[in-house]
Design a protein around this motif. Sequence first.
Motif, PDB file in Angstrom:
ATOM      1  N   LYS A  57       1.110  -1.396   0.029  1.00 50.76           N
ATOM      2  CA  LYS A  57       0.062   0.172  -0.297  1.00 50.76           C
ATOM      3  C   LYS A  57       0.714   1.118  -0.122  1.00 50.76           C
ATOM      4  O   LYS A  57       0.474   2.473  -0.508  1.00 50.76           O
ATOM      5  CB  LYS A  57      -0.774  -0.012   1.130  1.00 50.76           C
ATOM      6  CG  LYS A  57      -2.011  -1.018   1.379  1.00 50.76           C
ATOM      7  CD  LYS A  57      -2.703  -0.608   2.626  1.00 50.76           C
ATOM      8  CE  LYS A  57      -3.889  -1.885   1.737  1.00 50.76           C
ATOM      9  NZ  LYS A  57      -4.751  -1.693   3.927  1.00 50.76           N
ATOM     10  N   ASP A  79      -1.913   4.929   0.751  1.00 51.22           N
ATOM     11  CA  ASP A  79      -3.043   4.331   0.052  1.00 51.22           C
ATOM     12  C   ASP A  79      -2.930   3.916  -1.354  1.00 51.22           C
ATOM     13  O   ASP A  79      -3.600   4.031  -2.248  1.00 51.22           O
ATOM     14  CB  ASP A  79      -4.280   5.312   0.313  1.00 51.22           C
ATOM     15  CG  ASP A  79      -4.130   6.881  -0.318  1.00 51.22           C
ATOM     16  OD1 ASP A  79      -3.015   6.740  -0.465  1.00 51.22           O
ATOM     17  OD2 ASP A  79      -5.030   7.620  -0.012  1.00 51.22           O
ATOM     18  N   GLU A  80      -1.768   3.416  -1.790  1.00 53.17           N
ATOM     19  CA  GLU A  80      -1.538   2.803  -2.951  1.00 53.17           C
ATOM     20  C   GLU A  80      -2.398   4.094  -4.185  1.00 53.17           C
ATOM     21  O   GLU A  80      -2.285   3.816  -5.409  1.00 53.17           O
ATOM     22  CB  GLU A  80      -2.876   2.150  -3.127  1.00 53.17           C
ATOM     23  CG  GLU A  80      -2.807   1.006  -2.415  1.00 53.17           C
ATOM     24  CD  GLU A  80      -4.188  -0.173  -2.847  1.00 53.17           C
ATOM     25  OE1 GLU A  80      -5.618   0.360  -2.683  1.00 53.17           O
ATOM     26  OE2 GLU A  80      -3.591  -1.402  -2.094  1.00 53.17           O
TER      27      GLU A  80
END
Length: 366
Positions: A57, A79-80
């Motif tokens: 992530k 968050d990627e």
Amino acid sequence: MIRSLFFLVFFSHLIFAQFYNIPVIDLNHRHDLTVVVDKEKDVYLGHPSTVLLEDGKTILIVYPKGHGRGEIIYKKSKDEGKSWSKRLPVPKNWATSQEVPTIHHVVDANGIKRLIMWSGLYPARLAVSENNGLTWSPLKQVGDWGGIVVMGSVVKVKKPGEYLAMFHDDGRFIKKDGKKTGIFTLYQTNSTDGGLTWSKPKGIYSNGKIHLCEPGIIRSPDGKELAMILRENSRTKNSHIMFSNDEGNSWSEPIELPIELTGDRHTGKYTQEGELFISFRDMAKNSPTQGDWVAWVGSYKDLKNGGLGDYRIRIKDNKHKWDCAYPGVEVLPNGEIVTTTYGHWNEGEKPYILSVRLNLDQIEPN
């Protein structure tokens, strides 16, 4: 508006079809795929390098504040790549960086994991983190040598804790007070202690007529071979490729690649389906997307046998004849690709950093 966009995309396909022998997908209009990583009014931000941490992530990014040199900026996405942090604190001497920084994940023979970040020209310097980038060491000189885009590639070889790294130089930075020679040399250096120390570089190929540089290395799916894709900086030939079947102890003579893969600073990763996704700056002569941020999708067999690949993607239209790309490419656990780079995305503005999220299953041609 929708009708205008349809005709724009339709005519773009017609133009691409007249030049390339594989389909070209134009995603320049897909603003929904893009996230602004960093932008500062009247300030040049470019040449990013990324690494995906083991949690699948967190993505870390470094880039210089300036064209290829200047203080190193450091940011993080948890968050990627959907959102990015503010600029994070870094050691004071990162502000003295003279070149494009590159960030890599390495592991030593005892299983100690670390991140390393290179900063080139003379002398080449290295910063280290052993806590997933929470804190970093200052940049420290590696040896009595330097080079351009140090390191273009860092690749794990067969023995635990051992790595090879590749870069190039034109005589100016390989030694102190060097002079430009007109000859481009590819250099290789090796580490046996998980990236902390590196051997004196050895030249593996030199040429004054074609200028091969900015090596990007991809390992074959069976793990037995390394392929090194190279920018051709004299602009008289297409990009080239070299191969090694002995973990970089020797390399084949360079072979010219098709126009479909011709460009600068190739960065490649395999998708979960085994496709090869390579992102770069398009510099094919007379290409309708010359100077743009593009990607090529194909197979390792295409690289080995001179194949054209399956299709190309224009990721983003660059409002400059060449100044963009140097992309980071990360493949997420869900199979999506997050690729990140800089460019002149708005007419009349300084370049800034964008991240693009791609699901190849949703965009690939029928």
